[in-house]
Design a protein around this motif. Sequence first.
Motif, PDB file in Angstrom:
ATOM      1  N   ALA A 358       0.838  -1.205   0.000  1.00 45.06           N
ATOM      2  CA  ALA A 358       0.000   0.000   0.000  1.00 45.06           C
ATOM      3  C   ALA A 358       0.871   1.251   0.000  1.00 45.06           C
ATOM      4  N   GLU A 359       1.953   1.244   0.762  1.00 43.20           N
ATOM      5  CA  GLU A 359       2.851   2.393   0.794  1.00 43.20           C
ATOM      6  C   GLU A 359       3.503   2.614  -0.566  1.00 43.20           C
ATOM      7  N   LEU A 360       3.947   1.541  -1.200  1.00 40.52           N
ATOM      8  CA  LEU A 360       4.564   1.669  -2.516  1.00 40.52           C
ATOM      9  C   LEU A 360       3.571   2.230  -3.532  1.00 40.52           C
ATOM     10  N   ALA A 361       2.337   1.733  -3.472  1.00 38.70           N
ATOM     11  CA  ALA A 361       1.329   2.141  -4.451  1.00 38.70           C
ATOM     12  C   ALA A 361       0.874   3.582  -4.236  1.00 38.70           C
ATOM     13  N   ILE A 362       0.710   3.990  -2.984  1.00 39.46           N
ATOM     14  CA  ILE A 362       0.110   5.300  -2.691  1.00 39.46           C
ATOM     15  C   ILE A 362       1.165   6.359  -2.400  1.00 39.46           C
ATOM     16  N   ASP A 363       2.172   6.003  -1.603  1.00 36.95           N
ATOM     17  CA  ASP A 363       3.203   6.971  -1.222  1.00 36.95           C
ATOM     18  C   ASP A 363       4.416   6.944  -2.152  1.00 36.95           C
ATOM     19  N   GLY A 364       4.560   5.857  -2.890  1.00 38.51           N
ATOM     20  CA  GLY A 364       5.705   5.728  -3.786  1.00 38.51           C
ATOM     21  C   GLY A 364       6.977   5.299  -3.101  1.00 38.51           C
ATOM     22  N   LYS A 365       6.900   4.952  -1.796  1.00 38.88           N
ATOM     23  CA  LYS A 365       8.094   4.534  -1.071  1.00 38.88           C
ATOM     24  C   LYS A 365       7.681   3.826   0.208  1.00 38.88           C
ATOM     25  N   THR A 366       8.626   3.137   0.814  1.00 39.26           N
ATOM     26  CA  THR A 366       8.436   2.499   2.114  1.00 39.26           C
ATOM     27  C   THR A 366       9.722   2.610   2.905  1.00 39.26           C
ATOM     28  N   ASP A 367       9.614   2.655   4.217  1.00 37.95           N
ATOM     29  CA  ASP A 367      10.804   2.711   5.066  1.00 37.95           C
ATOM     30  C   ASP A 367      11.388   1.327   5.325  1.00 37.95           C
ATOM     31  N   ASP A 368      10.623   0.276   5.012  1.00 39.66           N
ATOM     32  CA  ASP A 368      11.132  -1.080   5.205  1.00 39.66           C
ATOM     33  C   ASP A 368      12.131  -1.435   4.110  1.00 39.66           C
ATOM     34  N   ASP A 369      13.141  -2.193   4.475  1.00 43.21           N
ATOM     35  CA  ASP A 369      14.136  -2.644   3.506  1.00 43.21           C
ATOM     36  C   ASP A 369      13.576  -3.856   2.754  1.00 43.21           C
ATOM     37  N   ILE A 370      13.209  -3.645   1.492  1.00 39.97           N
ATOM     38  CA  ILE A 370      12.672  -4.742   0.671  1.00 39.97           C
ATOM     39  C   ILE A 370      13.599  -5.053  -0.501  1.00 39.97           C
ATOM     40  N   SER A 371      14.855  -4.648  -0.403  1.00 38.90           N
ATOM     41  CA  SER A 371      15.802  -4.836  -1.507  1.00 38.90           C
ATOM     42  C   SER A 371      15.999  -6.310  -1.854  1.00 38.90           C
ATOM     43  N   LYS A 372      15.771  -7.181  -0.899  1.00 38.52           N
ATOM     44  CA  LYS A 372      15.946  -8.614  -1.139  1.00 38.52           C
ATOM     45  C   LYS A 372      14.735  -9.230  -1.836  1.00 38.52           C
ATOM     46  N   PHE A 373      13.617  -8.505  -1.879  1.00 46.49           N
ATOM     47  CA  PHE A 373      12.352  -9.113  -2.276  1.00 46.49           C
ATOM     48  C   PHE A 373      11.834  -8.624  -3.622  1.00 46.49           C
ATOM     49  N   GLY A 374      12.755  -8.399  -4.557  1.00 46.20           N
ATOM     50  CA  GLY A 374      12.358  -7.974  -5.892  1.00 46.20           C
ATOM     51  C   GLY A 374      11.865  -9.133  -6.744  1.00 46.20           C
ATOM     52  N   ILE A 375      11.438  -8.813  -7.972  1.00 45.87           N
ATOM     53  CA  ILE A 375      11.024  -9.854  -8.918  1.00 45.87           C
ATOM     54  C   ILE A 375      12.237 -10.730  -9.227  1.00 45.87           C
ATOM     55  N   PRO A 376      12.113 -12.059  -9.110  1.00 46.51           N
ATOM     56  CA  PRO A 376      13.252 -12.932  -9.422  1.00 46.51           C
ATOM     57  C   PRO A 376      13.800 -12.663 -10.824  1.00 46.51           C
ATOM     58  N   LYS A 377      15.099 -12.740 -10.964  1.00 46.73           N
ATOM     59  CA  LYS A 377      15.752 -12.386 -12.224  1.00 46.73           C
ATOM     60  C   LYS A 377      15.362 -13.306 -13.376  1.00 46.73           C
ATOM     61  N   LEU A 378      14.815 -14.475 -13.060  1.00 45.34           N
ATOM     62  CA  LEU A 378      14.367 -15.388 -14.115  1.00 45.34           C
ATOM     63  C   LEU A 378      12.914 -15.139 -14.497  1.00 45.34           C
ATOM     64  N   GLU A 379      12.458 -13.900 -14.291  1.00 46.11           N
ATOM     65  CA  GLU A 379      11.033 -13.620 -14.457  1.00 46.11           C
ATOM     66  C   GLU A 379      10.500 -13.918 -15.843  1.00 46.11           C
ATOM     67  N   ARG A 380      11.342 -13.928 -16.858  1.00 39.97           N
ATOM     68  CA  ARG A 380      10.822 -14.179 -18.201  1.00 39.97           C
ATOM     69  C   ARG A 380      10.994 -15.625 -18.647  1.00 39.97           C
ATOM     70  N   THR A 381      11.428 -16.492 -17.756  1.00 38.51           N
ATOM     71  CA  THR A 381      11.456 -17.911 -18.088  1.00 38.51           C
ATOM     72  C   THR A 381      10.080 -18.495 -17.876  1.00 38.51           C
ATOM     73  N   THR A 382       9.884 -19.686 -18.432  1.00 46.72           N
ATOM     74  CA  THR A 382       8.579 -20.346 -18.298  1.00 46.72           C
ATOM     75  C   THR A 382       8.456 -20.936 -16.911  1.00 46.72           C
ATOM     76  N   SER A 383       7.298 -20.801 -16.290  1.00 39.90           N
ATOM     77  CA  SER A 383       7.095 -21.356 -14.960  1.00 39.90           C
ATOM     78  C   SER A 383       7.141 -22.868 -15.001  1.00 39.90           C
ATOM     79  N   LYS A 384       7.533 -23.472 -13.872  1.00 42.05           N
ATOM     80  CA  LYS A 384       7.674 -24.932 -13.828  1.00 42.05           C
ATOM     81  C   LYS A 384       6.362 -25.629 -14.049  1.00 42.05           C
ATOM     82  N   ILE A 385       5.296 -25.059 -13.499  1.00 40.20           N
ATOM     83  CA  ILE A 385       3.958 -25.628 -13.714  1.00 40.20           C
ATOM     84  C   ILE A 385       3.005 -24.492 -14.062  1.00 40.20           C
TER      85      ILE A 385
END
Length: 385
Positions: A358-385
Amino acid sequence: MIPKMNQFDVAVVGLGALGSAAAFHASLKGVKVIGIEQYELGHVRGASHDTSRIVRTSYGEHEYVALAKSAYKDWAHLEEKCGQRLLTQTGGIVFFPENGTMSARDFANSLTANDIPYELLSAQEVNKRWPQFNIPSSVTTVYTADTGIVHAARSTMAMQSQARANGAILKENTQVFQVVPSVGSRGGVIETSNGPFFATKVIIAADAWLNKLLAPLDAVIPLSIMQEQVSYYKPTDMASFEQGHFPVWIWEDEPCYYGFPTYGEPTIKAARDVANNFMTPEQRTFVHSPQLLKELTEFMAHLVPGKGQVLRTVTCQYAITPSRQLVISSLERYDNIFVGLGCGQGFKFAPAIGRILAELAIDGKTDDDISKFGIPKLERTTSKI
């Protein structure tokens, strides 16, 4: 042209624990919010139903400990808002077998870095304090007093109720076909079985159904989807397994197992974590695996000899990335569309993840460290199932 009544500041797709938390926190900010769920609210097809979930700060990575620490504050805030007690602290232990997949040292270092009190216990100390266990002498144990239990279905319902109380519109039995970014604007059109809706920002928390919505947005996440199961046992000496006498526990190895003291009924609950019973949501049978139940019962017979007889087994669903990393992020190509994914471990973090989205969507930022929780780098590969 979409009618004004169908135009919103924030749309949340998927109203399990994470999506309900996002709708709740967005509604607290006074914006116009719509939450959309393809099934009935509280349905049993995902991972936010049934009763108990573990809440803990004990993790081997400091980013997870920090996020869990924030989540405790968010759980308390939710309890204050809804006037219910949702989190029960029981104390919890994590067992680390010799030469296992993780170490007590990693957990201890992460807890220390986040100023979380803990105890490092030998097998002898564990067996003396909790004689219900039968721990081999080579096992090391980390105990945290803040570990506890939240009621899954009741907590999700509380967040939905509070979102509605703050003016959010929650639509159930409404299937989302596609999220279409609007040309020349910051918003997107959500095409549903109940017609189109427009939102300036879109949060997608669709769990096992996530890639169906991400694929048209060129952002497929590699996911393994599987049916999980938990079993309830009835010990003969029930008093020794009540809260205060028996902790939440995790056997941190491969395979990993976990369990609970009594909670709302005269049973104890246990399960294997990540059963690798692969299937798609459409293929789910909702019938538990006798083989997995046999393996769990044999493990429990050694670890908790007084477990008693199994009474029932309930299924749920996991959708996990290869590294089982949480996802709390905007999409690379569309910074007005956000994704929340719990990877089978997200319930304890749910109110914090919802707040952050909600903070990201409305405020454009958050004070929590979410640097570890980005979209996985294999995002354009086909999902396993």
